[in-house]
Motif scaffolding. Sequence first.
Motif, PDB file in Angstrom:
ATOM      1  N   ASN A  63       0.815  -1.223   0.000  1.00  0.00           N
ATOM      2  CA  ASN A  63       0.000   0.000   0.000  1.00  0.00           C
ATOM      3  C   ASN A  63       0.849   1.273   0.000  1.00  0.00           C
ATOM      4  OD1 ASN A  63      -2.707   0.099  -0.455  1.00  0.00           O
ATOM      5  ND2 ASN A  63      -3.281   0.373   1.660  1.00  0.00           N
ATOM      6  N   MET A  64       2.032   1.195  -0.597  1.00  0.00           N
ATOM      7  CA  MET A  64       2.913   2.362  -0.681  1.00  0.00           C
ATOM      8  C   MET A  64       2.611   3.163  -1.941  1.00  0.00           C
ATOM      9  SD  MET A  64       6.579   0.749   0.472  1.00  0.00           S
ATOM     10  CE  MET A  64       7.395   2.238  -0.007  1.00  0.00           C
ATOM     11  N   GLU A  65       2.936   4.463  -1.898  1.00  0.00           N
ATOM     12  CA  GLU A  65       2.805   5.309  -3.090  1.00  0.00           C
ATOM     13  C   GLU A  65       3.946   4.997  -4.051  1.00  0.00           C
ATOM     14  OE1 GLU A  65       2.525   9.502  -2.436  1.00  0.00           O
ATOM     15  OE2 GLU A  65       0.512   9.352  -1.614  1.00  0.00           O
ATOM     16  N   THR A  66       3.591   4.761  -5.299  1.00  0.00           N
ATOM     17  CA  THR A  66       4.576   4.503  -6.346  1.00  0.00           C
ATOM     18  C   THR A  66       4.292   5.460  -7.494  1.00  0.00           C
ATOM     19  OG1 THR A  66       4.560   2.154  -5.754  1.00  0.00           O
ATOM     20  CG2 THR A  66       5.533   2.744  -7.880  1.00  0.00           C
ATOM     21  N   PRO A  67       5.308   6.229  -7.935  1.00  0.00           N
ATOM     22  CA  PRO A  67       5.075   7.148  -9.056  1.00  0.00           C
ATOM     23  C   PRO A  67       4.693   6.389 -10.330  1.00  0.00           C
ATOM     24  CG  PRO A  67       7.191   7.583  -7.993  1.00  0.00           C
ATOM     25  CD  PRO A  67       6.670   6.299  -7.426  1.00  0.00           C
ATOM     26  N   ILE A  68       3.779   6.962 -11.104  1.00  0.00           N
ATOM     27  CA  ILE A  68       3.466   6.363 -12.397  1.00  0.00           C
ATOM     28  C   ILE A  68       4.539   6.796 -13.396  1.00  0.00           C
ATOM     29  CG2 ILE A  68       0.995   6.296 -11.898  1.00  0.00           C
ATOM     30  CD1 ILE A  68       0.701   8.556 -14.054  1.00  0.00           C
ATOM     31  N   GLU A  69       4.689   6.002 -14.452  1.00  0.00           N
ATOM     32  CA  GLU A  69       5.660   6.285 -15.510  1.00  0.00           C
ATOM     33  C   GLU A  69       4.932   6.341 -16.849  1.00  0.00           C
ATOM     34  OE1 GLU A  69       8.111   2.827 -15.273  1.00  0.00           O
ATOM     35  OE2 GLU A  69       8.656   3.177 -13.188  1.00  0.00           O
ATOM     36  N   ASP A  70       5.479   7.121 -17.762  1.00  0.00           N
ATOM     37  CA  ASP A  70       4.966   7.183 -19.146  1.00  0.00           C
ATOM     38  C   ASP A  70       3.467   7.443 -19.208  1.00  0.00           C
ATOM     39  OD1 ASP A  70       7.570   6.573 -19.965  1.00  0.00           O
ATOM     40  OD2 ASP A  70       7.154   4.413 -19.948  1.00  0.00           O
ATOM     41  N   GLY A  71       2.957   8.295 -18.329  1.00  0.00           N
ATOM     42  CA  GLY A  71       1.530   8.587 -18.305  1.00  0.00           C
ATOM     43  C   GLY A  71       1.119   9.504 -19.435  1.00  0.00           C
ATOM     44  N   SER A  72       0.035   9.129 -20.116  1.00  0.00           N
ATOM     45  CA  SER A  72      -0.472   9.984 -21.194  1.00  0.00           C
ATOM     46  C   SER A  72      -1.972   9.803 -21.355  1.00  0.00           C
ATOM     47  CB  SER A  72       0.236   9.667 -22.518  1.00  0.00           C
ATOM     48  OG  SER A  72      -0.187   8.428 -23.024  1.00  0.00           O
ATOM     49  N   ILE A  73      -2.572  10.838 -21.931  1.00  0.00           N
ATOM     50  CA  ILE A  73      -3.979  10.780 -22.308  1.00  0.00           C
ATOM     51  C   ILE A  73      -4.111  11.444 -23.673  1.00  0.00           C
ATOM     52  CG2 ILE A  73      -4.541  12.877 -21.000  1.00  0.00           C
ATOM     53  CD1 ILE A  73      -7.360  11.547 -20.585  1.00  0.00           C
ATOM     54  N   LYS A  74      -4.716  10.724 -24.589  1.00  0.00           N
ATOM     55  CA  LYS A  74      -4.939  11.229 -25.945  1.00  0.00           C
ATOM     56  C   LYS A  74      -6.407  11.020 -26.247  1.00  0.00           C
ATOM     57  CE  LYS A  74      -0.236  10.496 -27.247  1.00  0.00           C
ATOM     58  NZ  LYS A  74       0.766   9.681 -27.853  1.00  0.00           N
ATOM     59  N   GLY A  75      -7.134  12.137 -26.292  1.00  0.00           N
ATOM     60  CA  GLY A  75      -8.596  12.028 -26.417  1.00  0.00           C
ATOM     61  C   GLY A  75      -9.118  11.446 -25.127  1.00  0.00           C
ATOM     62  N   ASP A  76      -9.738  10.265 -25.206  1.00  0.00           N
ATOM     63  CA  ASP A  76     -10.219   9.607 -23.993  1.00  0.00           C
ATOM     64  C   ASP A  76      -9.401   8.357 -23.645  1.00  0.00           C
ATOM     65  OD1 ASP A  76     -11.054   7.905 -25.990  1.00  0.00           O
ATOM     66  OD2 ASP A  76     -13.161   7.913 -25.428  1.00  0.00           O
ATOM     67  N   ALA A  77      -8.305   8.115 -24.397  1.00  0.00           N
ATOM     68  CA  ALA A  77      -7.447   6.947 -24.156  1.00  0.00           C
ATOM     69  C   ALA A  77      -6.352   7.296 -23.155  1.00  0.00           C
ATOM     70  CB  ALA A  77      -6.833   6.471 -25.462  1.00  0.00           C
ATOM     71  N   ILE A  78      -6.280   6.529 -22.077  1.00  0.00           N
ATOM     72  CA  ILE A  78      -5.336   6.788 -21.005  1.00  0.00           C
ATOM     73  C   ILE A  78      -4.369   5.612 -20.891  1.00  0.00           C
ATOM     74  CG2 ILE A  78      -6.883   5.795 -19.267  1.00  0.00           C
ATOM     75  CD1 ILE A  78      -5.949   7.891 -17.317  1.00  0.00           C
ATOM     76  N   SER A  79      -3.106   5.909 -20.564  1.00  0.00           N
ATOM     77  CA  SER A  79      -2.139   4.834 -20.341  1.00  0.00           C
ATOM     78  C   SER A  79      -1.054   5.308 -19.386  1.00  0.00           C
ATOM     79  CB  SER A  79      -1.530   4.356 -21.658  1.00  0.00           C
ATOM     80  OG  SER A  79      -0.738   5.363 -22.231  1.00  0.00           O
ATOM     81  N   PHE A  80      -0.526   4.354 -18.621  1.00  0.00           N
ATOM     82  CA  PHE A  80       0.581   4.615 -17.707  1.00  0.00           C
ATOM     83  C   PHE A  80       1.145   3.281 -17.249  1.00  0.00           C
ATOM     84  CE2 PHE A  80      -3.268   4.453 -15.216  1.00  0.00           C
ATOM     85  CZ  PHE A  80      -2.933   3.679 -14.111  1.00  0.00           C
ATOM     86  N   LYS A  81       2.333   3.339 -16.646  1.00  0.00           N
ATOM     87  CA  LYS A  81       2.979   2.146 -16.107  1.00  0.00           C
ATOM     88  C   LYS A  81       3.271   2.371 -14.632  1.00  0.00           C
ATOM     89  CE  LYS A  81       5.416   1.096 -20.388  1.00  0.00           C
ATOM     90  NZ  LYS A  81       6.750   1.009 -21.004  1.00  0.00           N
ATOM     91  N   VAL A  82       3.290   1.273 -13.889  1.00  0.00           N
ATOM     92  CA  VAL A  82       3.671   1.296 -12.482  1.00  0.00           C
ATOM     93  C   VAL A  82       4.709   0.196 -12.278  1.00  0.00           C
ATOM     94  CG1 VAL A  82       2.907   0.998 -10.102  1.00  0.00           C
ATOM     95  CG2 VAL A  82       1.412   2.150 -11.751  1.00  0.00           C
TER      96      VAL A  82
END
Length: 124
Positions: A63-82
């Motif tokens: 339950n620790m905070e982890t920064p997201i990586e490669d976060g993007s949103i294009k239109g309504d499409a969202i993506s990121f990595k953890v």
Amino acid sequence: MKRLVLATFALAFVGLISQAIAADATGTWKWTTTFNGQSRDSTLKLKQEGEKLTGVYVGGQSNMETPIEDGSIKGDAISFKVTRERNGQKATTKYTGTLKDDTITGKAERDGQDAREWVAKRQK
């Protein structure tokens, strides 16, 4: 010449309208994942600047905070990595989804595992 000016104005206007109605992912999102008979809550805190997403994921066993990586949103499409580390092993999960109103519906994929569906709700 008038047509060129009008066409340029029309394109600029459409661009402004598109930006005004684009999806906004900024906020706190929550969902519950169930696997192996156990349920785990996850929280995603996002900040959107244009098509770039930054923020943190809170979940998993620690339950620790982890920064997201490669976060993007294009239109309504969202993506990121953890990427999380446990017992000296790193594991990256790629999240993709579609944002509509106050809901993100998508898939989470980790190497060697089947993709899991996730549905997050914006917290108000």
